[in-house]
Structures are given as structure tokens and as C-alpha cells.
Design an enzyme around this catalytic site. Structure first.
Site, mmCIF file in Angstrom:
data_model
loop_
_atom_site.group_PDB
_atom_site.id
_atom_site.type_symbol
_atom_site.label_atom_id
_atom_site.label_comp_id
_atom_site.label_asym_id
_atom_site.label_seq_id
_atom_site.Cartn_x
_atom_site.Cartn_y
_atom_site.Cartn_z
ATOM 1 N N HIS A 128 0.866 -1.182 0.000
ATOM 2 C CA HIS A 128 0.000 0.000 0.000
ATOM 3 C C HIS A 128 0.899 1.227 0.000
ATOM 4 O O HIS A 128 1.706 1.427 0.901
ATOM 5 C CB HIS A 128 -0.914 0.023 1.225
ATOM 6 C CG HIS A 128 -1.877 1.174 1.213
ATOM 7 N ND1 HIS A 128 -3.131 1.097 0.651
ATOM 8 C CD2 HIS A 128 -1.764 2.453 1.655
ATOM 9 C CE1 HIS A 128 -3.747 2.252 0.764
ATOM 10 N NE2 HIS A 128 -2.929 3.094 1.364
ATOM 11 N N CYS A 129 0.784 2.030 -1.046
ATOM 12 C CA CYS A 129 1.676 3.180 -1.222
ATOM 13 C C CYS A 129 0.989 4.454 -0.734
ATOM 14 O O CYS A 129 -0.048 4.844 -1.285
ATOM 15 C CB CYS A 129 2.058 3.327 -2.697
ATOM 16 S SG CYS A 129 3.119 4.758 -3.008
ATOM 17 N N PRO A 130 1.542 5.118 0.269
ATOM 18 C CA PRO A 130 0.910 6.362 0.744
ATOM 19 C C PRO A 130 1.006 7.501 -0.261
ATOM 20 O O PRO A 130 0.192 8.417 -0.235
ATOM 21 C CB PRO A 130 1.694 6.690 2.019
ATOM 22 C CG PRO A 130 3.016 6.017 1.833
ATOM 23 C CD PRO A 130 2.740 4.773 1.051
#
Length: 412
Positions: A128-130
């Protein structure tokens, strides 16, 4: 008008909320600052309408900006692809090889994992890429990796423009003692810029140069990490699973040979499985081509083994001895606890005195685990897990998990 209505449909407008997050705000701000300053400085340094080289330089700069934003927004809004809610394999017997997701009320397909941020099971989840406020997975892996390639290239071009602008504007004004450093600027000085290069412009250019160089290094490293796993047809999570598989086999001396099932045997074939001319990756996200020695559920069976092993070896019961409100950086839990907070978006769980937690991992100052909930909450599928300060808990004198592990060893 028809194009716009097809591009932005009413039922998908909720996706725009992904922009309201610190990650996209910072990423888009860096893109905007570097692009804007590069355009202004390219006009000051190398007027695009005066020479062919200046026009090419300006068009390349615009091209980088368009391509970066195109891949960035596709990675964000196309998304990774999600496993349908309540999904089951066609053959009911195959459910024994799969993990069940209580939140999605369905089974996790091969290569999928549940994301707590997206609250869905993600197809071929990498992480999950912020920065895009979304997961990187099956459908957007190519867009995300293309963004990681184009951003350093565009920033490198912008950094070159910043350096040349400062050099040409300051060379004749300030003596740096560079008597031997001379660059022929006759071509770019044919036109006097409309905008003066003032002290604020110099400060802004220097700031943009720092952003461009920092982005080139940081994002460039991420690109090489992504390409390393893509050329092996893996994800970051699957690389970790493979390492744990080797550790498990070595620990128990089972004599097994773990073969990663999704490596197609050629880097070019692995590359083409993610990157296609249409932009849509191969496969439906549920079934995958596998190695000749493996089958569809080779990796999921290994995950089940690791999960069972984790319950035996890792989980230790701790009891809360201090209240904790779930703050990310608690001020009242000590100086080192405040500054050594885990750099992750994983949640923190509030604790009250007397509550019990099953810890699975941790650092010197923080621990991660599952809070033991009531039977009613357990039946309802409630699971509370996250980080908490180590000083707030003490190891239980009667450790159920440890005793179960000991009894299992005696039986064996």
C-alpha cells in the site's frame, strides 16, 4: 463533452477523495514546484522560440510532466483490482488451500492479500503506497513502476536546467574563482529573457534543485527495487514469503524444496506479464501461469504453513499494565518511545489496564499484536491489531500460547 462524462463518471467521484491525503498532496506539490520552476528557468536560460535546441528542450520538459502525471493518476485511480466480495473458487474442495477473509466474507485468491487501508482483498498485492493513497497491485503495477522511472528522468532534466540557469545568470555577476570553468553560452544568449533573475528567483531555483535531486535519488531507488521483483515475477510480499519459507524449512529440517511458482523462467517473459502495449496486464487476477513443478495453490499452501508456524513460535501473551490511548507518537510514554515510533501506516491500538494482547513482532520500544476480544466480537469477525508501546505491557506469567507450544512439542 462525451469524453469528459466517460472519463469522470458520477459513481466514481468518491475516488477523488484519494487526493485528500498527505501522500498525494506532497507528491503533487513536488511535481508542481519542479515543473513550474523548470519551465520558468528554461525560458530564462534557453528561450524556446529562438533556437531549435531550445524548442526541443522545452517540449521535452513538458513531455516529462505530462507522462509523469498520466502514470501517477492512472496508478492512483485505476487501482490494483480487488477480489470480488464473497469470492469462492469454482471447485469447493480448493477452499482447503486458501485463507478466508472475515472482512470481505470470501476466500483470498492466490497472490491476493487483504489491505487494512483499502479494506479489501487486493489482487497480486505488492504494497500500500501512501504517495498514491492506494495499493500497488495487479492492474496498476505497470503504471506505478512507469511513474517511478519517469519521475527521476524528469527531475534529472529539471535539475540540469536549474544548474545551467544559475550558472548563466550568476557567472557574470559574481566571481566564484572558476577561472578555468567556461561554457560557451553564445547560443542561449541571443535572446534576453523577459523575466529578471532576482534573489527570490535564485532562492526558488535552489529549493527546486534540492527537491529534484532528492526525488531523483529516492524514487530512483524505489524503481530499481520494483524492477528487481518484477523481473522475477514477484511482489514485495511474495519475496518476504519466499524468505520465510526457506527459514521454515531450515528450522524444521523438513527436506522440502520450495520453488517459487510464478517465475516463468525468463526475465523477458516476466517483464511482459506486467508491461503490455495496451497498459492492461495479462490475466484476470485470480488465476496465474505457474512453474511446471508447481500448481495454482503452491504459494497459498506455504502461507497456511507459515501461519500455523507463526501461531506456535511467535505469539506470546502480554497483559496491559498502563493505559494507552492509541496515539501515533505518545508524549507520556517516554522520550525514546516518542521518537522511535514505527514509520508505518499500520494502526495503533488503544489499551486499558488488564487487557491481553498476543504479540507477534516488535522493536525495542514498540510491539505489534492482536488484542484478545470477546467471543461475541470474535464471532462477528472483529479483529483489533496494531502497534503499542512495549512499556505498556508485561509478559503474562501464565502464557497460554507458550504452554500450547510446549505441549505440542511433548506430543511430537
Amino acid at each position: 463533452m462525451n469524453f469528459l462524462s466517460a472519463l469522470v463518471r458520477f459513481e466514481n467521484l468518491h475516488e477523488v477523495r484519494r487526493l485528500c491525503h498527505w501522500g498525494p498532496i506532497i507528491a503533487l506539490s513536488v511535481i508542481a514546484i519542479c515543473s513550474t520552476m523548470a519551465i520558468i528557468d528554461s525560458v530564462i536560460w534557453y528561450w524556446p522560440l529562438d533556437t531549435t535546441a531550445g524548442s526541443i528542450n522545452f517540449l521535452m520538459l513538458l513531455n516529462w510532466t505530462v507522462l509523469i502525471l498520466y502514470n501517477y493518476f492512472n496508478a492512483m485511480f485505476v487501482g490494483p483490482g480487488y477480489i470480488p466480495l464473497g469470492w469462492k473458487p469454482e471447485n469447493p474442495k480448493d477452499t482447503q488451500f486458501l485463507q478466508y477473509c472475515r472482512i470481505c466474507q470470501g476466500y483470498k485468491a492466490p497472490r491476493s492479500h487483504h489491505c487494512r487501508k483499502c479494506n479489501r482483498c487486493v489482487m497480486k498485492m505488492d504494497h500500500h503506497c501512501p504517495w498514491i493513497n492506494n495499493c500497488c497491485g495487479h492492474l496498476n503495477h505497470a503504471y506505478f513502476t512507469s511513474f517511478l522511472l519517469l519521475a527521476p528522468l524528469g527531475c534529472s532534466h529539471a535539475a540540469f536546467i536549474f544548474v545551467m540557469t544559475m550558472y548563466t545568470q550568476l557567472y557574470e555577476r559574481i566571481s566564484f574563482g572558476w577561472s578555468t570553468v567556461k561554457i560557451d553560452m553564445s547560443a542561449v544568449r541571443q535572446f534576453q529573457p523577459l523575466m529578471p533573475f532576482s534573489v527570490p528567483a535564485f532562492a526558488a531555483t535552489l529549493f527546486a534543485l534540492g527537491l529534484a535531486l532528492g526525488t531523483t535519488i529516492a524514487v530512483g531507488m524505489l524503481f530499481f527495487i520494483q524492477m528487481k521483483v518484477i523481473l522475477r515475477n514477484k511482489t514485495s510480499i511474495e519475496s518476504w514469503i519466499e524468505e520465510k519459507a526457506k527459514d521454515r524449512i531450515q528450522h524444521y529440517q523438513t527436506g522440502e524444496e520450495f520453488v517459487f511458482p510464478y517465475d516463468l523462467g525468463s526475465r523477458w517473459l516476466n517483464f511482459k506479464h506486467v508491461f503490455t502495449l495496451s497498459g492492461t496486464p495479462r490475466g484476470n487476477g485470480l488465476e496465474w501461469p505457474v512453474h511446471s513443478k508447481c500448481h495454482q495453490y503452491t504459494l497459498t499452501i506455504e502461507q497456511l504453513k507459515q501461519k500455523a508456524d507463526k501461531r506456535v513460535r511467535s505469539q506470546v501473551q502480554y497483559q496491559a499494565v498502563e493505559d494507552y490511548n492509541g496515539a501515533c507518537c505518545p508524549l507520556n510514554k517516554g522520550f525514546r518511545t516518542f521518537f522511535r515510533t514505527p514509520c508505518t501506516e499500520e494502526p495503533r491500538i488503544p489499551l486499558s489496564k488488564g487487557e491481553t494482547v498476543l504479540a507477534t513482532r516488535g522493536t525495542k520500544w514498540w510491539m505489534y499484536g492482536d488484542k484478545i476480544v470477546s467471543e461475541e466480537e470474535m464471532r462477528a469477525g472483529v479483529r483489533v491489531r496494531g502497534w503499542f508501546p512495549r512499556r505498556c505491557v508485561e509478559k503474562c506469567h501464565y502464557d497460554t500460547a507458550a504452554n500450547e507450544s510446549t505441549s505440542d512439542k511433548k506430543v511430537n
